[in-house]
Design a protein around this motif. Structure first.
Motif, PDB file in Angstrom:
ATOM      1  N   PRO A   1      -3.071  -3.964  -3.987  1.00 12.65           N
ATOM      2  CA  PRO A   1      -2.042  -4.381  -3.013  1.00 12.65           C
ATOM      3  C   PRO A   1      -2.351  -5.709  -2.351  1.00 12.65           C
ATOM      4  CG  PRO A   1      -3.360  -2.581  -2.126  1.00 12.65           C
ATOM      5  CD  PRO A   1      -3.752  -2.736  -3.568  1.00 12.65           C
TER       6      PRO A   1
ATOM      7  N   ASN B   1      -6.187   1.174   3.332  1.00 15.86           N
ATOM      8  CA  ASN B   1      -5.985  -0.267   3.416  1.00 15.86           C
ATOM      9  C   ASN B   1      -4.735  -0.598   4.239  1.00 15.86           C
ATOM     10  OD1 ASN B   1      -6.360  -3.160   2.323  1.00 15.86           O
ATOM     11  ND2 ASN B   1      -4.295  -2.675   1.645  1.00 15.86           N
ATOM     12  N   GLY B   2      -3.628   0.081   3.922  1.00 12.10           N
ATOM     13  CA  GLY B   2      -2.372  -0.240   4.583  1.00 12.10           C
ATOM     14  C   GLY B   2      -2.290   0.209   6.021  1.00 12.10           C
TER      15      GLY B   2
ATOM     16  N   GLY C   1      -5.780   3.062  -0.981  1.00 15.51           N
ATOM     17  CA  GLY C   1      -4.621   2.208  -0.741  1.00 15.51           C
ATOM     18  C   GLY C   1      -3.971   2.494   0.606  1.00 15.51           C
ATOM     19  N   GLN C   2      -3.905   3.767   0.989  1.00 12.35           N
ATOM     20  CA  GLN C   2      -3.337   4.113   2.289  1.00 12.35           C
ATOM     21  C   GLN C   2      -4.263   3.731   3.442  1.00 12.35           C
ATOM     22  OE1 GLN C   2      -0.028   5.156   2.391  1.00 12.35           O
ATOM     23  NE2 GLN C   2      -0.508   4.429   0.331  1.00 12.35           N
TER      24      GLN C   2
ATOM     25  N   SER D   1       0.826  -1.201   0.000  1.00 13.11           N
ATOM     26  CA  SER D   1       0.000   0.000   0.000  1.00 13.11           C
ATOM     27  C   SER D   1       0.863   1.255   0.000  1.00 13.11           C
ATOM     28  CB  SER D   1      -0.926  -0.008   1.223  1.00 13.11           C
ATOM     29  OG  SER D   1      -1.855  -1.072   1.150  1.00 13.11           O
TER      30      SER D   1
END
Length: 474
Positions: A398, A338-339, A335-336, A206
């Motif tokens: 990711p 998620n990470g 994405g961030q 991510s």
């Protein structure tokens, strides 16, 4: 690379119950030993082992200090993160910086537009096929040597593009550029697999998306600015300089991450057997296909959106650029999320399943809008549907990478090659289909995205069978 993150050599993640049976998978095949689906999370009952120094004495998740090149790579932290992000961003830069120069190339080399378009196709094909070569090489000889060779060839090929006298030679040099540039994509993923495992690997992917996701957005803008002060050949000069700088950074700061005792022996036959073993693993293949089909939906958007937004819905180039940028921001932001928020709290399979479901629903909504089910709709509803679809890619991309590579601790390079090649090839097939019905409808784009979304969901459910994961799985 956050220094506080857990690494696969030195720390454990969330262990599952010791008595739970492993997930069913394909039997081990020569050259490959598929890991259990949650192998990264069951280290509590085994000695902690470092990839370089061997077993670490003591008890608990972290016992003793970790030394060697892997530890050095981890200590480099943010710097190595930026290096790996640069390696994954270089191929998109190579593709997209060149886009504003296509008309100028046509005029300069006195070539038909269709022939000049082959320079893009050649680079894309090179990136897809090059991964199949570099991935097994990195499993045999380590990560640094194939990467440095690839970077040197990339620099030479890019410089040759800048001085190509004919379009035929330019096509050939672009093919070589793509083949060499593939080294950065495939080895960056393999290095992440060497350094991290479980939820930390998903978090790192991510983070890479934050860096590499910006490249397709800013590349055309950079290319346009370069064209203000020079011609199309200057774009390749800039890319050559970027390649040289990145090569020097790799030499200085990216340590070898694959120990000698974990490398594969054998030649082409062994590499083919390894890949055959990977493809025989039903779950790995499911994640690979799910990620490839999701990537194809993204390719369909990239190929069709300039035409759909500007020609069909009458938006200006500035409005299109704004919408394209917003969609990219949505992808990076999710994405961030998620990470930083989901990974470690929600299983990777659940996050991936939700992302694929949102992609499919958004594509279905776009299909209904473009076919007139809701009557005549304007740009805003279509743009909203594209934004939701693109943002959901921040969950799909990711997590498919992380879950697929979790299956392949002993063949990360070959696995990374198959993942990347599948994505590029499926995307290359999907992209031309968006214009199959001409210039007056956006239906083909939506149809391709629906087919890709449904296909990704089916591969995920039928091949990966996420409901069979045991308690405590990543």
């Amino acid at each position: 690379m956050p220094e506080s993150g857990q690494s696969k050599q030195g720390r454990t993640t969330h262990p599952g119950p010791a008595s739970a049976p492993p997930v069913s998978a394909a039997p081990p095949v020569s050259g490959v030993v598929p890991a259990p689906r949650d192998a990264a999370t069951t280290a509590a009952s085994v000695p902690v082992t470092d990839a370089v120094t061997g077993p670490v004495s003591g008890s608990g998740p972290v016992a003793g200090s970790v030394t060697g090149p892997v530890a050095a790579a981890r200590r480099a932290g943010l710097l190595v993160t930026l290096v790996l992000g640069g390696l994954t961003a270089l191929p998109p830069l190579s593709m997209d910086m060149y886009l504003p120069a296509l008309p100028a190339v046509t005029d300069s080399l006195h070539a038909p537009a269709a022939t000049v378009q082959l320079t893009l196709t050649a680079c894309l094909a090179g990136m897809a096929l090059g991964q199949l070569v570099v991935g097994p090489m990195s499993d045999k000889w380590g990560r640094r040597r194939p990467l440095l060779v690839g970077m040197l060839v990339y620099v030479v090929a890019t410089a040759m593009c800048a001085f190509a006298p004919t379009v035929e030679l330019l096509v050939g040099f672009r093919l070589l550029q793509g083949l060499a540039g593939a080294a950065g994509i495939v080895i960056a993923r393999a290095v992440v697999r060497d350094l991290y495992d479980g939820v930390e690997m998903a978090r790192f992917f991510s983070t890479l998306m934050l860096i590499s996701g910006v490249a397709p957005v800013i590349a055309p803008l950079i290319g346009g600015q370069v064209l203000r002060v020079t011609d199309w050949r200057g774009i390749f000069v800039v890319l050559t300089v970027v390649g040289v700088l990145l090569t020097l950074v790799v030499v200085k700061w990216l340590h070898e991450t694959l120990p000698v005792d974990k490398r594969h022996s054998g030649g082409v036959g062994q590499a083919l057997r390894t890949m055959r073993g990977l493809l025989a693993d039903r779950v790995f293949t499911g994640y690979m296909l799910s990620g490839g089909l999701a990537f194809a939906a993204l390719f369909a958007y990239i190929a069709a959106s300039p035409f759909v937004v500007q020609e069909i819905y009458g938006a200006s180039p500035q409005t299109f650029s704004l919408l394209f940028g917003l969609n990219s921001i949505g992808l990076i932001a999710v994405g961030q999320i998620n990470g930083r928020l989901l990974v470690g709290r929600v299983s990777l399979d659940k996050a991936l399943g939700f992302g694929l479901a949102v992609i499919t629903l958004a594509a279905t909504a776009l299909l209904l809008m473009t076919t007139g089910v809701f009557g005549e709709v304007g740009l805003f509803p279509v743009a909203a549907g594209l934004f939701v679809l693109m943002s959901a890619m921040g969950l799909a991309m990711p997590n498919t990478n992380a879950l697929a590579l979790l299956r392949t601790p002993h063949a990360a390079g070959s696995a990374s090659a198959l993942i990347g090649t599948a994505s590029f090839l499926v995307g290359a097939v999907a992209s031309p289909l968006v214009g199959i019905a001409g210039e007056s409808t956006a239906v083909p784009m939506a149809v391709v995205q629906v087919v890709c979304g449904v296909g990704a969901m089916l591969c995920f459910l039928l091949l990966c069978r996420p409901w069979r994961a045991r308690a405590g799985a990543v």
